[in-house]
Scaffold this motif. Structure first.
Motif, PDB file in Angstrom:
ATOM      1  N   ILE A 444       0.834  -1.203   0.000  1.00 43.73           N
ATOM      2  CA  ILE A 444       0.000   0.000   0.000  1.00 43.73           C
ATOM      3  C   ILE A 444       0.868   1.252   0.000  1.00 43.73           C
ATOM      4  O   ILE A 444       0.603   2.218  -0.730  1.00 43.73           O
ATOM      5  N   GLN A 445       1.933   1.245   0.827  1.00 44.28           N
ATOM      6  CA  GLN A 445       2.788   2.428   0.914  1.00 44.28           C
ATOM      7  C   GLN A 445       3.519   2.698  -0.399  1.00 44.28           C
ATOM      8  O   GLN A 445       3.664   3.858  -0.806  1.00 44.28           O
ATOM      9  N   VAL A 446       3.968   1.655  -1.050  1.00 41.50           N
ATOM     10  CA  VAL A 446       4.649   1.845  -2.333  1.00 41.50           C
ATOM     11  C   VAL A 446       3.669   2.387  -3.384  1.00 41.50           C
ATOM     12  O   VAL A 446       3.987   3.308  -4.146  1.00 41.50           O
ATOM     13  N   ILE A 447       2.466   1.846  -3.400  1.00 41.46           N
ATOM     14  CA  ILE A 447       1.453   2.292  -4.370  1.00 41.46           C
ATOM     15  C   ILE A 447       1.074   3.750  -4.130  1.00 41.46           C
ATOM     16  O   ILE A 447       1.041   4.568  -5.057  1.00 41.46           O
ATOM     17  N   THR A 448       0.772   4.077  -2.869  1.00 34.70           N
ATOM     18  CA  THR A 448       0.350   5.455  -2.563  1.00 34.70           C
ATOM     19  C   THR A 448       1.510   6.430  -2.733  1.00 34.70           C
ATOM     20  O   THR A 448       1.300   7.587  -3.124  1.00 34.70           O
ATOM     21  N   ALA A 449       2.748   5.983  -2.467  1.00 31.11           N
ATOM     22  CA  ALA A 449       3.902   6.863  -2.626  1.00 31.11           C
ATOM     23  C   ALA A 449       4.053   7.315  -4.071  1.00 31.11           C
ATOM     24  O   ALA A 449       4.485   8.443  -4.345  1.00 31.11           O
ATOM     25  N   GLN A 450       3.690   6.450  -5.002  1.00 29.05           N
ATOM     26  CA  GLN A 450       3.791   6.799  -6.414  1.00 29.05           C
ATOM     27  C   GLN A 450       2.793   7.890  -6.802  1.00 29.05           C
ATOM     28  O   GLN A 450       2.969   8.563  -7.814  1.00 29.05           O
ATOM     29  N   ARG A 451       1.764   8.068  -5.971  1.00 23.66           N
ATOM     30  CA  ARG A 451       0.727   9.054  -6.270  1.00 23.66           C
ATOM     31  C   ARG A 451       0.974  10.386  -5.564  1.00 23.66           C
ATOM     32  O   ARG A 451       0.278  11.359  -5.833  1.00 23.66           O
ATOM     33  N   VAL A 452       1.918  10.408  -4.616  1.00 24.61           N
ATOM     34  CA  VAL A 452       2.136  11.605  -3.805  1.00 24.61           C
ATOM     35  C   VAL A 452       3.126  12.520  -4.510  1.00 24.61           C
ATOM     36  O   VAL A 452       4.111  12.061  -5.080  1.00 24.61           O
ATOM     37  N   ALA A 453       2.871  13.819  -4.450  1.00 22.94           N
ATOM     38  CA  ALA A 453       3.679  14.773  -5.211  1.00 22.94           C
ATOM     39  C   ALA A 453       4.967  15.178  -4.508  1.00 22.94           C
ATOM     40  O   ALA A 453       5.785  15.870  -5.092  1.00 22.94           O
ATOM     41  N   THR A 454       5.177  14.770  -3.255  1.00 25.00           N
ATOM     42  CA  THR A 454       6.385  15.183  -2.543  1.00 25.00           C
ATOM     43  C   THR A 454       7.616  14.541  -3.171  1.00 25.00           C
ATOM     44  O   THR A 454       7.602  13.364  -3.521  1.00 25.00           O
ATOM     45  N   PRO A 455       8.713  15.322  -3.293  1.00 24.83           N
ATOM     46  CA  PRO A 455       9.888  14.821  -4.023  1.00 24.83           C
ATOM     47  C   PRO A 455      10.781  13.890  -3.216  1.00 24.83           C
ATOM     48  O   PRO A 455      11.726  13.331  -3.763  1.00 24.83           O
ATOM     49  N   THR A 456      10.535  13.756  -1.914  1.00 28.98           N
ATOM     50  CA  THR A 456      11.352  12.864  -1.081  1.00 28.98           C
ATOM     51  C   THR A 456      10.454  11.924  -0.286  1.00 28.98           C
ATOM     52  O   THR A 456       9.510  12.366   0.368  1.00 28.98           O
ATOM     53  N   LEU A 457      10.754  10.624  -0.363  1.00 32.37           N
ATOM     54  CA  LEU A 457       9.992   9.608   0.366  1.00 32.37           C
ATOM     55  C   LEU A 457      10.942   8.895   1.320  1.00 32.37           C
ATOM     56  O   LEU A 457      12.058   8.530   0.935  1.00 32.37           O
ATOM     57  N   ILE A 458      10.493   8.708   2.554  1.00 35.03           N
ATOM     58  CA  ILE A 458      11.303   8.015   3.556  1.00 35.03           C
ATOM     59  C   ILE A 458      10.548   6.790   4.047  1.00 35.03           C
ATOM     60  O   ILE A 458       9.380   6.894   4.440  1.00 35.03           O
ATOM     61  N   PHE A 459      11.211   5.650   4.015  1.00 33.70           N
ATOM     62  CA  PHE A 459      10.629   4.402   4.509  1.00 33.70           C
ATOM     63  C   PHE A 459      11.462   3.956   5.716  1.00 33.70           C
ATOM     64  O   PHE A 459      12.614   3.556   5.570  1.00 33.70           O
ATOM     65  N   ASP A 460      10.874   4.048   6.892  1.00 37.81           N
ATOM     66  CA  ASP A 460      11.594   3.755   8.136  1.00 37.81           C
ATOM     67  C   ASP A 460      11.240   2.350   8.619  1.00 37.81           C
ATOM     68  O   ASP A 460      10.245   2.135   9.303  1.00 37.81           O
ATOM     69  N   GLU A 461      12.075   1.364   8.239  1.00 32.62           N
ATOM     70  CA  GLU A 461      11.915  -0.036   8.639  1.00 32.62           C
ATOM     71  C   GLU A 461      10.500  -0.558   8.359  1.00 32.62           C
ATOM     72  O   GLU A 461       9.891  -1.229   9.186  1.00 32.62           O
ATOM     73  N   VAL A 462       9.999  -0.239   7.158  1.00 29.79           N
ATOM     74  CA  VAL A 462       8.673  -0.727   6.775  1.00 29.79           C
ATOM     75  C   VAL A 462       8.739  -2.186   6.327  1.00 29.79           C
ATOM     76  O   VAL A 462       7.699  -2.801   6.048  1.00 29.79           O
ATOM     77  N   ASP A 463       9.960  -2.759   6.250  1.00 30.32           N
ATOM     78  CA  ASP A 463      10.104  -4.141   5.787  1.00 30.32           C
ATOM     79  C   ASP A 463      10.163  -5.134   6.954  1.00 30.32           C
ATOM     80  O   ASP A 463      10.620  -6.269   6.803  1.00 30.32           O
ATOM     81  N   VAL A 464       9.695  -4.698   8.118  1.00 31.13           N
ATOM     82  CA  VAL A 464       9.643  -5.605   9.276  1.00 31.13           C
ATOM     83  C   VAL A 464       8.735  -6.794   8.949  1.00 31.13           C
ATOM     84  O   VAL A 464       7.652  -6.628   8.394  1.00 31.13           O
ATOM     85  N   GLY A 465       9.178  -8.003   9.289  1.00 32.22           N
ATOM     86  CA  GLY A 465       8.356  -9.196   9.039  1.00 32.22           C
ATOM     87  C   GLY A 465       8.519  -9.772   7.653  1.00 32.22           C
ATOM     88  O   GLY A 465       7.806 -10.698   7.268  1.00 32.22           O
ATOM     89  N   ILE A 466       9.436  -9.219   6.862  1.00 34.37           N
ATOM     90  CA  ILE A 466       9.672  -9.686   5.493  1.00 34.37           C
ATOM     91  C   ILE A 466      11.099 -10.214   5.397  1.00 34.37           C
ATOM     92  O   ILE A 466      12.020  -9.677   6.011  1.00 34.37           O
ATOM     93  N   SER A 467      11.305 -11.254   4.620  1.00 40.14           N
ATOM     94  CA  SER A 467      12.653 -11.809   4.494  1.00 40.14           C
ATOM     95  C   SER A 467      12.776 -12.549   3.164  1.00 40.14           C
ATOM     96  O   SER A 467      11.800 -12.684   2.418  1.00 40.14           O
ATOM     97  N   GLY A 468      13.999 -13.017   2.896  1.00 39.84           N
ATOM     98  CA  GLY A 468      14.242 -13.874   1.731  1.00 39.84           C
ATOM     99  C   GLY A 468      13.910 -13.228   0.409  1.00 39.84           C
ATOM    100  O   GLY A 468      14.187 -12.058   0.155  1.00 39.84           O
ATOM    101  N   GLY A 469      13.277 -14.077  -0.458  1.00 36.99           N
ATOM    102  CA  GLY A 469      12.944 -13.627  -1.800  1.00 36.99           C
ATOM    103  C   GLY A 469      11.979 -12.455  -1.789  1.00 36.99           C
ATOM    104  O   GLY A 469      12.032 -11.590  -2.675  1.00 36.99           O
ATOM    105  N   THR A 470      11.103 -12.411  -0.811  1.00 39.99           N
ATOM    106  CA  THR A 470      10.149 -11.293  -0.715  1.00 39.99           C
ATOM    107  C   THR A 470      10.897  -9.990  -0.499  1.00 39.99           C
ATOM    108  O   THR A 470      10.561  -8.953  -1.077  1.00 39.99           O
ATOM    109  N   ALA A 471      11.939 -10.034   0.350  1.00 44.96           N
ATOM    110  CA  ALA A 471      12.723  -8.833   0.627  1.00 44.96           C
ATOM    111  C   ALA A 471      13.393  -8.323  -0.646  1.00 44.96           C
ATOM    112  O   ALA A 471      13.502  -7.113  -0.866  1.00 44.96           O
ATOM    113  N   SER A 472      13.845  -9.243  -1.499  1.00 39.94           N
ATOM    114  CA  SER A 472      14.480  -8.836  -2.749  1.00 39.94           C
ATOM    115  C   SER A 472      13.484  -8.106  -3.648  1.00 39.94           C
ATOM    116  O   SER A 472      13.814  -7.106  -4.287  1.00 39.94           O
ATOM    117  N   ILE A 473      12.245  -8.608  -3.669  1.00 35.91           N
ATOM    118  CA  ILE A 473      11.207  -7.958  -4.475  1.00 35.91           C
ATOM    119  C   ILE A 473      10.919  -6.563  -3.928  1.00 35.91           C
ATOM    120  O   ILE A 473      10.732  -5.603  -4.672  1.00 35.91           O
TER     121      ILE A 473
END
Length: 555
Positions: A444-473
């Motif tokens: 959801i955050q990646v999708i909505t970030a593409q719609r937001v007009a702000t020129p800088t996006l910060i993702f603060d450890e949003v990949d918690v609970g993800i690992s392996g091949g999913t993390a690569s994606i």
């Protein structure tokens, strides 16, 4: 974009200066090293709450400065112009916090209220926090996600304005209704008081007049007798009068003046006095001719004077203030009478305001439902790539028999998900595990970030609970996002960090007396060792280095 961040005496940072680039920048480091400190400090420049506990131990103040290139940021430029602040290609935000807990905010060197930092910050940076997956369980946050994706700000503003108008009228009617019973008893009292004062009809200033007339009539006998006595002494007496004596003196002075011209001045003065005496005689005669000693009039004046004082005591005012009190009571009576009329007006105005609100809210609802289908489809496509091949998300709206107006409209959305084939759609809290919720949130955050007009996006450890091949994606997703905007990612996953265009390492040093955090931009060799550490811990081997090289190459 964010070009530089300078931090003095914040938390365990003594001094830190980061020069940032476009693309995807990853921040890694050991647990507890303070990977999110820079983002927390940046939050101060964006108007977040501050307190003295944020200062480095022993420091008098903390100072954070963020520099932005806004050459292509039209929203930030327009905001700066509208607020009469410097609009160069570079924008500098600064926040100073003292050890007393006070803070000062600056935009391009000009002191500003904290609210202005927040407003401008919204045009510069969008931060996606590590707790977003928990917020995603709340209906209010789900509504915020949908509105951000659909860019509903205009419809939201219209709905909010109509809601506030309706709410204001509704509150006014409630106040009038609650006061209606008290108003009725007050109305009855006022009607009686105003009628009594209307009948008495005391004019402004009349009390002073009747006081004077009453005194004159009460002393009419003395005025008549003594005035007649004065007339006798002045001129009308049969014996010697003031007029006669004055004439005798003047006759003598005229003779003496012939002998000595110096006495002519005295004679002239006495001649003037004689004229004044004659005029006073005529005035006194006229006064006596017009002196009214009618006993009937005296009774009338005395009764009106007594009634005035009685009514003044009744209304707790001075007699000379009674006419003004009468005016005030009549005005209050008119206003209370107008309250009933206002209630009738409010009924019409409320219905119109509610209709206008419903029209705005329904337009918002229609747009939400249209974009909800689109967002549901995109989220479903994204989570299928995040190791949830059978995952499906749908945004549904619960109907309400009697919708309750709110500033956000009439809708109560629910993000429902099915994670396995044949499983019915259910609310996120009932179905999604922690890891699944994290992946859904990240999608959801990646999708909505593409719609937001702000020129800088910060993702603060949003990949918690993800690992392996999913993390690569996830890393590939964020890198692709970084190709069109500046992306900063705080992560503990090597599969994500390997996709960054550049990488910072956060480290914590302790000399036994003080602890300090630093951030270092890594070159390629240093990145390999950091990725290897993330893969295998502190024991870096040829195998972990080889794996790290594969991750970095794939990035």
């Amino acid at each position: 974009m964010l070009t530089q961040l300078t931090i003095h005496n914040f938390a365990i940072v003594r001094f830190l200066e980061l020069d940032l680039r476009d693309g995807m920048t990853c921040v890694t480091g050991e647990t507890g090293a303070g990977k999110s400190i820079a983002i927390d400090a940046l939050g101060l420049c964006l108007g977040e709450r501050a307190d003295a506990g944020m200062l480095r131990h022993g420091a008098d103040k903390a100072d954070v400065i963020a520099r932005f290139n806004i050459e292509k940021n039209l929203n930030a430029q327009q905001w700066l112009r509208a607020n009469e602040l410097d609009t160069q290609d570079e924008c500098i935000l600064r926040r100073v916090i003292t050890n007393e807990g006070r803070s000062r905010a600056y935009i391009n060197g000009t002191p500003v209220p904290l609210a202005q930092l927040k407003q401008l910050g919204n045009t510069l940076i969008n931060i996606h926090g590590q707790h977003a997956h928990q917020l995603l369980l709340k209906s209010e946050y789900q509504l915020t996600v949908l509105d951000a994706y659909a860019n509903h700000q205009g419809l939201l503003d219209s709905t909010r304005q109509h809601y506030q108008s309706w709410r204001s009228l509704h509150a006014e009617r409630q106040r009038l209704r609650q006061a209606q019973e008290q108003r009725q008893s007050r109305l009855q009292l006022l009607e009686y008081q105003v009628q009594e004062l209307d009948e008495f009809a005391l004019r402004p200033g009349e009390f002073a007049e009747i006081e004077v007339e009453h005194t004159r009539l009460a002393n009419s006998e003395s005025l008549l007798h003594d005035s007649q006595f004065c007339l006798q002494l002045l001129h009308d007496g049969d014996d010697i009068t003031i007029g006669t004596l004055m004439q005798n003196v003047l006759d003598k002075l005229e003779q003496l003046g012939e002998m000595d011209p110096l006495l002519k001045n005295v004679a002239q003065m006495l001649q003037d006095a004689k004229i004044q005496i004659e005029e006073s005689h005529y005035e006194l005669r006229s006064y006596l001719d017009n002196l009214d000693i009618d006993p009937t009039r005296f009774i009338e004046v005395e009764n009106r004077l007594s009634k005035t004082m009685e009514l003044a005591r009744k209304h707790h005012v001075k007699p000379e203030e009674l006419a003004e009190k009468h005016r005030q009571l009549r005005q209050e009576l008119q206003e209370l009478g107008a309250a009933d009329e206002r209630l009738q007006e409010l009924a019409t105005a409320l219905q119109q305001a509610r209709d206008e609100y419903l029209d705005a809210a329904q337009k918002l609802s229609a747009s939400r439902k249209r974009y909800a289908a689109e967002l549901s489809q995109q989220i479903t496509e994204q989570i299928s790539q995040l190791n949830m091949p059978d995952g499906r998300l749908e945004i549904v709206f619960h109907p309400q028999e009697t919708p309750t107006p709110t500033a956000l409209g009439l809708d109560i959305p629910e993000f429902q998900v099915s994670t396995n084939p044949g499983q019915p759609l259910q609310g996120l809290a009932k179905v999604a595990s922690g890891g699944e919720l994290s992946r859904i949130s990240l999608a959801i955050q990646v999708i909505t970030a593409q719609r937001v007009a702000t020129p800088t996006l910060i993702f603060d450890e949003v990949d918690v609970g993800i690992s392996g091949g999913t993390a690569s994606i996830v890393g590939k997703m964020l890198r692709k996002l970084g190709e069109s905007t500046q992306v900063l990612v705080v992560t503990h996953l090597p599969q994500v960090a390997g996709h960054g265009h550049q990488q910072y390492l956060v480290a914590k040093q302790n000399d036994g007396q003080q602890t300090e955090t630093s951030m270092q931009l890594l070159d390629k060799e240093m990145r390999l060792h950091e990725l290897a550490r993330l893969l295998g811990g502190n024991q870096i081997t040829s195998n972990t280095l080889a794996n790290a090289r594969e991750l970095l190459i794939s990035g």
